[in-house]
Design a protein around this motif. Structure first.
Motif, short mmCIF file in Angstrom:
data_model
loop_
_atom_site.label_atom_id
_atom_site.label_comp_id
_atom_site.label_asym_id
_atom_site.label_seq_id
_atom_site.Cartn_x
_atom_site.Cartn_y
_atom_site.Cartn_z
N ALA A 112 0.84 -1.19 0.00
CA ALA A 112 0.00 0.00 0.00
C ALA A 112 0.88 1.25 0.00
O ALA A 112 2.09 1.18 0.26
N THR A 113 0.28 2.38 -0.28
CA THR A 113 1.05 3.63 -0.30
C THR A 113 1.08 4.26 1.10
O THR A 113 0.30 3.91 1.98
N ASP A 114 2.01 5.19 1.27
CA ASP A 114 2.08 6.01 2.49
C ASP A 114 2.27 5.17 3.76
O ASP A 114 1.59 5.36 4.76
N LEU A 115 3.21 4.23 3.69
CA LEU A 115 3.53 3.42 4.87
C LEU A 115 4.74 4.00 5.59
O LEU A 115 5.64 4.55 4.94
N PRO A 116 4.81 3.85 6.91
CA PRO A 116 5.91 4.46 7.67
C PRO A 116 7.16 3.58 7.74
O PRO A 116 7.78 3.46 8.80
#
Length: 385
Positions: free
Chosen positions: A197-201
């Motif tokens: 997924a996008t925008d993972l930390p």
């Protein structure tokens, strides 16, 4: 003279024909001879053994006759056919010809070694070292020396191997088996990372692997993995401590005896997520594909806490008040059949032990962890054969 020559030639041809016929009959009878076995047994073909050596060895052990004829047959009819290392199953009534066919197909006996999700590298090494069909070359080496033997000098081994059932033949080395598990983990992690997924930390796939190990140790219920990952990811984004007990247990090492105390929660080890923010420095266990997928595709939501119901599932809460209410309901008033993990589907074998539940600590109001204390590491079950 001419008549005598023709007569001699005719006699020679007759004798040659008889010799060829007898030889053909002899070879056929040798090939069709049943092996001298009265019950099923295994024939070990060590690495580097030639067919000739096997014929004479089997003859000396009383398993067959006429090794010389078998040698000649192999030389003229099966030259270049490799003799694969491993064990071959011999059964009553089996002929030499059938054994040759088994050799040609490399129909060797295979064994299983199962590496289980949630195991530590210590448990992986113990399972490999215990299997009597594995060629052991790593006994007595440190973890760092093992990784050097595998060709990964300086790599920390925890979480670097993929849990699966590996099939192998007798004589395969522990190095070869671990290399398979290492490469398999690399393949699975790379594929899941490419589809994340996008925008993972996470800075890199290794951080995702660390997160996956926390998810793996917190729940065994497939449908909850994404929710658990979602809680941890939201906590990371908010700068909250993860506060998950499996990291405390891992940081305690061999001192862990099935219980954790308030003092353990306050001890500042490199893995204690009650005293540090962010992820621990390394994975804390071996992880399956489902946990990796959950870490890279966490479920959407707003929950920041979860607590075990006692049947293996969890209650998820958005705020501290709801979480503390769930703690009072499910932790401080435990049922007699309370379980932090799901009940086993079948009765474990005598050689397998169920995971021991950890001690339960009251959760301090106002500084609640993401989850309740989790069970400790389960003893490594025997490999499946």
């Amino acid at each position: 003279m001419r008549r005598k020559f023709l007569l001699l030639l005719e006699m020679g041809l007759i004798l040659a024909g008889l010799a060829v016929g007898w030889s053909a009959w002899k070879v056929n009878s040798v090939l069709e001879q049943p092996l001298h076995v009265t019950q099923e047994q295994l024939l070990d073909v060590p690495s580097g053994t030639t067919p000739n050596r096997m014929f004479y060895r089997m003859q000396s052990e009383g398993l067959l006759d006429d090794a010389v004829w078998l040698r000649l047959y192999w030389r003229f009819n099966m030259a270049g056919t490799p003799l694969h290392t491993g064990e071959y199953r011999l059964s009553p009534g089996m002929t030499v010809a059938e054994l040759f066919e088994a050799w040609r197909r490399a129909d060797v006996v295979q064994y299983n070694l199962t590496l289980v999700e949630g195991w530590t590298f210590r448990q992986v090494r113990a399972a490999v070292a215990k299997h009597e069909k594995v060629k052991h070359t790593l006994d007595g080496l440190s973890d760092a020396e093992v990784m050097e033997k595998l060709g990964h000098t300086g790599v920390f081994p925890e979480g670097r191997f993929f849990p699966d059932t590996y099939r192998f033949v007798r004589g395969m080395s522990d190095v070869e088996l671990l290399q398979q598990a290492y490469m398999r983990l690399e393949e699975v992690l790379a594929k899941e990372w490419a589809e994340r997924a996008t925008d993972l930390p996470y800075r890199d796939p290794y951080q995702a692997l660390i997160m996956a190990s926390l998810v793996e140790k917190e729940t065994g219920i497939p449908q909850e993995r994404g929710q658990i990952a979602g809680v941890f990811v939201r906590r990371l984004r908010l700068g909250m401590m993860l506060q998950t007990d499996p990291t405390v247990i891992y940081g305690m090492g061999e001192r862990y005896n099935g219980k954790i105390t308030r003092a353990d929660l306050r001890e500042p080890t490199p893995y204690n997520t009650y005293t540090m923010t962010g992820l621990p420095p390394t994975p804390i266990a071996m992880v399956g594909r489902e946990a990796i997928h959950a870490a890279l595709n966490p479920s959407d939501g707003t929950s920041l806490y979860f607590v075990a119901r006692g049947d293996g599932s969890h209650v998820f809460s958005d705020d501290l008040d709801d979480h503390n209410s769930a703690v009072r309901e499910f932790q401080l008033k435990r049922r007699s059949d309370y379980r932090s993990s799901p009940a086993p589907q079948t009765q474990p074998d005598a050689s397998e032990q169920a995971p021991a539940e950890s001690g339960q600590n009251p959760i301090p109001e106002g500084d609640a962890p993401a989850s309740d204390p989790a069970p400790g590491d389960a003893p490594a079950p025997d490999e499946q054969q």
